[in-house]
Write a protein that holds these residues in place. Sequence first.
Motif, PDB file in Angstrom:
ATOM      1  N   LYS A  96      43.373  32.689  31.021  1.00 35.69           N
ATOM      2  CA  LYS A  96      43.100  31.273  31.287  1.00 35.69           C
ATOM      3  C   LYS A  96      43.161  30.477  29.995  1.00 35.69           C
ATOM      4  CE  LYS A  96      40.246  32.080  35.349  1.00 35.69           C
ATOM      5  NZ  LYS A  96      38.868  32.344  35.740  1.00 35.69           N
ATOM      6  N   GLY A 120      35.592  31.283  28.328  1.00 39.38           N
ATOM      7  CA  GLY A 120      34.146  31.085  28.396  1.00 39.38           C
ATOM      8  C   GLY A 120      33.712  30.325  29.629  1.00 39.38           C
ATOM      9  N   MET A 121      32.384  30.196  29.775  1.00 40.81           N
ATOM     10  CA  MET A 121      31.869  29.477  30.941  1.00 40.81           C
ATOM     11  C   MET A 121      30.885  28.397  30.497  1.00 40.81           C
ATOM     12  SD  MET A 121      31.177  32.504  33.736  1.00 40.81           S
ATOM     13  CE  MET A 121      31.011  33.875  32.616  1.00 40.81           C
ATOM     14  N   ASN A 137      29.187  30.862  39.083  1.00 37.04           N
ATOM     15  CA  ASN A 137      29.931  32.124  39.180  1.00 37.04           C
ATOM     16  C   ASN A 137      29.042  33.355  39.268  1.00 37.04           C
ATOM     17  OD1 ASN A 137      32.296  30.710  38.993  1.00 37.04           O
ATOM     18  ND2 ASN A 137      32.479  30.978  36.789  1.00 37.04           N
ATOM     19  N   ALA A 157      31.471  35.738  44.485  1.00 38.89           N
ATOM     20  CA  ALA A 157      32.776  35.089  44.442  1.00 38.89           C
ATOM     21  C   ALA A 157      33.096  34.552  45.831  1.00 38.89           C
ATOM     22  CB  ALA A 157      33.831  36.091  43.998  1.00 38.89           C
ATOM     23  N   VAL A 161      33.299  41.427  44.305  1.00 36.68           N
ATOM     24  CA  VAL A 161      31.942  41.506  43.799  1.00 36.68           C
ATOM     25  C   VAL A 161      31.936  41.910  42.338  1.00 36.68           C
ATOM     26  CG1 VAL A 161      30.851  42.025  45.973  1.00 36.68           C
ATOM     27  CG2 VAL A 161      31.726  43.878  44.570  1.00 36.68           C
ATOM     28  N   GLY A 162      33.099  41.969  41.754  1.00 40.41           N
ATOM     29  CA  GLY A 162      33.310  42.387  40.373  1.00 40.41           C
ATOM     30  C   GLY A 162      32.106  42.404  39.452  1.00 40.41           C
ATOM     31  N   PHE A 163      31.657  41.226  39.082  1.00 39.81           N
ATOM     32  CA  PHE A 163      30.645  41.126  38.051  1.00 39.81           C
ATOM     33  C   PHE A 163      29.354  41.880  38.406  1.00 39.81           C
ATOM     34  CE2 PHE A 163      26.799  38.893  36.726  1.00 39.81           C
ATOM     35  CZ  PHE A 163      26.829  39.181  35.372  1.00 39.81           C
ATOM     36  N   THR A 174      32.895  35.052  26.023  1.00 37.66           N
ATOM     37  CA  THR A 174      31.766  35.589  26.780  1.00 37.66           C
ATOM     38  C   THR A 174      31.366  36.948  26.241  1.00 37.66           C
ATOM     39  OG1 THR A 174      32.564  34.440  28.739  1.00 37.66           O
ATOM     40  CG2 THR A 174      30.985  36.205  29.119  1.00 37.66           C
ATOM     41  N   TYR A 185      42.732  44.300  44.911  1.00 43.04           N
ATOM     42  CA  TYR A 185      41.504  44.489  45.690  1.00 43.04           C
ATOM     43  C   TYR A 185      41.733  45.222  46.997  1.00 43.04           C
ATOM     44  CZ  TYR A 185      39.770  40.933  42.507  1.00 43.04           C
ATOM     45  OH  TYR A 185      39.425  40.235  41.403  1.00 43.04           O
TER      46      TYR A 185
HETATM   47  P1  ADP Z   1      36.033  37.678  40.638  1.00 45.25           P
HETATM   48  O1  ADP Z   1      36.462  38.136  39.285  1.00 45.25           O
HETATM   49  O2  ADP Z   1      36.523  38.532  41.762  1.00 45.25           O
HETATM   50  O3  ADP Z   1      36.284  36.208  40.891  1.00 45.25           O
HETATM   51  P2  ADP Z   1      33.385  38.178  39.613  1.00 45.25           P
HETATM   52  O4  ADP Z   1      32.060  38.303  40.288  1.00 45.25           O
HETATM   53  O5  ADP Z   1      33.819  39.365  38.828  1.00 45.25           O
HETATM   54  O6  ADP Z   1      34.433  37.831  40.751  1.00 45.25           O
HETATM   55  O7  ADP Z   1      33.372  36.935  38.683  1.00 45.25           O
HETATM   56  C1  ADP Z   1      33.042  35.675  39.175  1.00 45.25           C
HETATM   57  C2  ADP Z   1      33.606  34.594  38.298  1.00 45.25           C
HETATM   58  O8  ADP Z   1      32.909  34.537  37.061  1.00 45.25           O
HETATM   59  C3  ADP Z   1      35.048  34.801  37.887  1.00 45.25           C
HETATM   60  O9  ADP Z   1      35.936  34.338  38.889  1.00 45.25           O
HETATM   61  C4  ADP Z   1      35.116  33.961  36.607  1.00 45.25           C
HETATM   62  O10 ADP Z   1      35.346  32.602  36.911  1.00 45.25           O
HETATM   63  C5  ADP Z   1      33.755  34.107  36.026  1.00 45.25           C
HETATM   64  N1  ADP Z   1      33.739  35.121  34.959  1.00 45.25           N
HETATM   65  C6  ADP Z   1      33.357  36.414  35.049  1.00 45.25           C
HETATM   66  N2  ADP Z   1      33.483  37.039  33.861  1.00 45.25           N
HETATM   67  C7  ADP Z   1      33.964  36.125  32.995  1.00 45.25           C
HETATM   68  C8  ADP Z   1      34.321  36.150  31.592  1.00 45.25           C
HETATM   69  N3  ADP Z   1      34.247  37.256  30.867  1.00 45.25           N
HETATM   70  N4  ADP Z   1      34.776  34.998  31.049  1.00 45.25           N
HETATM   71  C9  ADP Z   1      34.887  33.864  31.791  1.00 45.25           C
HETATM   72  N5  ADP Z   1      34.580  33.782  33.090  1.00 45.25           N
HETATM   73  C10 ADP Z   1      34.124  34.899  33.692  1.00 45.25           C
END
Ligand code: ADP
Length: 620
Positions: free
Chosen positions: A42, A81-82, A90, A95, A120-122, A167, A253
């Motif tokens: 991004k 970053g966020m 997020n 998600a 549910v990645g994170f 991040t 996925y």
């Molecule tokens: P997904 O990756 O499937 O969208 P996640 O739960 O893993 O779902 O992450 C949710 C959102 O958090 C991501 O879509 C992204 O926008 C943000 N995010 C997660 N990790 C990072 C990161 N390292 N840097 C920036 N944004 C992040």
Amino acid sequence: MKKKQFKAESKKLLDMMIHSIYTNKEIFLRELISNASDALDKLSYQGLTDKSIKVNKNNLEIRLIPNKEEKTLTITDNGIGMTKEELEENLGTIAKSGSELFKENMDDKKNMSIIGQFGVGFYSAFMVSDKVKVSSKSIHSDKGYTWISSGADGYTLEECDKKENGTTITLYIKENLEEESYDEFLEEAHLSSLIKKYSDYIHYPIRMTVKSMQEEKEIEEDKTLNSMIPIWHKKKKDVKEEEYNDFYTDKFYDYEKPLHIIQSDVEGRSSYKALLFIPSHAPFDYYSKNYEKGLQLYSRGVLIMEKCSELLPDYFSFVKGIIDSEDISLNISRETLQDNCQIGMIAKSLETKIRKELESILKNNREDYEKFYNDFGMQLKYGIYSSYGMNKEQLQDLLLFYSSKDKKYVTLKEYTEKMIEGQNKIYYACGESLDKIDLLPQVERIKEKYEILYLTNYMDEFVLKTIMNYNSYEFLNIADEKADLDSEEEKDALKKANEESKDMFSEMKEVLDAQVESINFTHKLKNHPVCLTSKGEISVEMEKALKEMPNGENIKAQTIMEINEQHPISKKLKELYQNKKIEELKKYSKVLYAQARLIEGLSIENPTEISNLICELLTK
Ligand code: ADP
């Protein structure tokens, strides 16, 4: 500091993660690395489109920092970053894409195997951590923020003094349990092997400072753990099938490996590399409005579009994958995409490639193809139907229909190759199920002579009507008045019999309130007394399908009630008529009509009356 609460569904998901019903815990690393890589993508993309953002490509990286003393594992990136809002949005909610479906399936633990589909990645971080700390500074904000959570009871969010964009995620690794060891996620060698296994293709360096002993001295060395060569840049023979499969399940996925992998490297007027996958099953939202088709578009290894829909025709919308082309400019935009002739050329070449590949699966691996067809056949049919037949040449040989003779799927080509002498039509019959079709009155006689295609999907007949003819053979519904097997003499005899009973039929028709166009005798039935035949373009099955469609049109099939002339019932009817028992004749007419409808799978409007009539006739 006051804790904020997670949204309800996030809380449940977190609970599931913490109590880890999902056994493959190590995937948390892949998930976090993949998020970090997205964040770097991004940022580079912003650098391309927004001149005020300066990105030094050579500095972009992901770093792992295991700390055995503190029992923490830190994963850091210098990506986009966020902002505070994004952290909240997020990480405080699941998600968005899958959350609705997730809510529906949440209580079904079996469904957790499809966890990947929910994005549910994170949260997978909580499978291995008691506490997770995320510090982030967005490229669009001058302040950094820290998000901390120890699980489902909530999270805190406050300002921090992070200066660099990006991040940093710190995982406070769980204590070992008797049956489960978490320590390994602090071991350099283990982390290294996990990166190789899951994230080798990530095209940013994933670095770690590794300690080693050299000549009795401990030295520290910065190592890049991944090869960074995108998997689609590698030669097919250098990649194990398992690697392709892992790449696919991770990237798209899916919880099942793909049915088929298409890898190609095209040089020519438009040069591109393609790595495409045909899924082994339809995604949960495939036949819904939410499904978005498209391929990931890269230029020289840099992602420029997540879902480029222009690369795939709708009828191949199930294909997933990646296209990498040097010919595509890095700052191509959605708006200019449609007129981009490179994209057009690639799309055309992909269409041919995918079609050829499907044809070859059909030819060489029938079982796989049938599996594919059961899930995606509908899309191919829709491709023919919705284009009013324009795509029929491309798609008609990919269709399968159930054969009355072989009792399995056949293609139209196979059908026509087996046609018997004198046969000049492709016969088909429609119904709710194969069994029901097999019992249809008209089927009985015709199937003795000709092979019949059994159509059980409501769209099938529309599709055949759209194709119109295959190799100049017309399609004919066995329920069509034109479908008969009689010789000229037999036809004449039947015509005569019908002529003689004309007045009787009009008495019989009167009681049916114009529900049938006409009544006549037929020879097309073997043992059955009666059937409904359609006249004109709309068959009874089509009438049913049209009724089911949203804002369905109320188009009626024109039907004829046909009575088996060789059946004893015909004799009975004639007797009644000759003996002037008209009232009784009318009752018979009603019962016969109801029977014919029931056999066709149509409902009857007056079941009580019919039931009483049958009893009355039975007790005579
Ligand atoms: P997904 O990756 O499937 O969208 P996640 O739960 O893993 O779902 O992450 C949710 C959102 O958090 C991501 O879509 C992204 O926008 C943000 N995010 C997660 N990790 C990072 C990161 N390292 N840097 C920036 N944004 C992040």
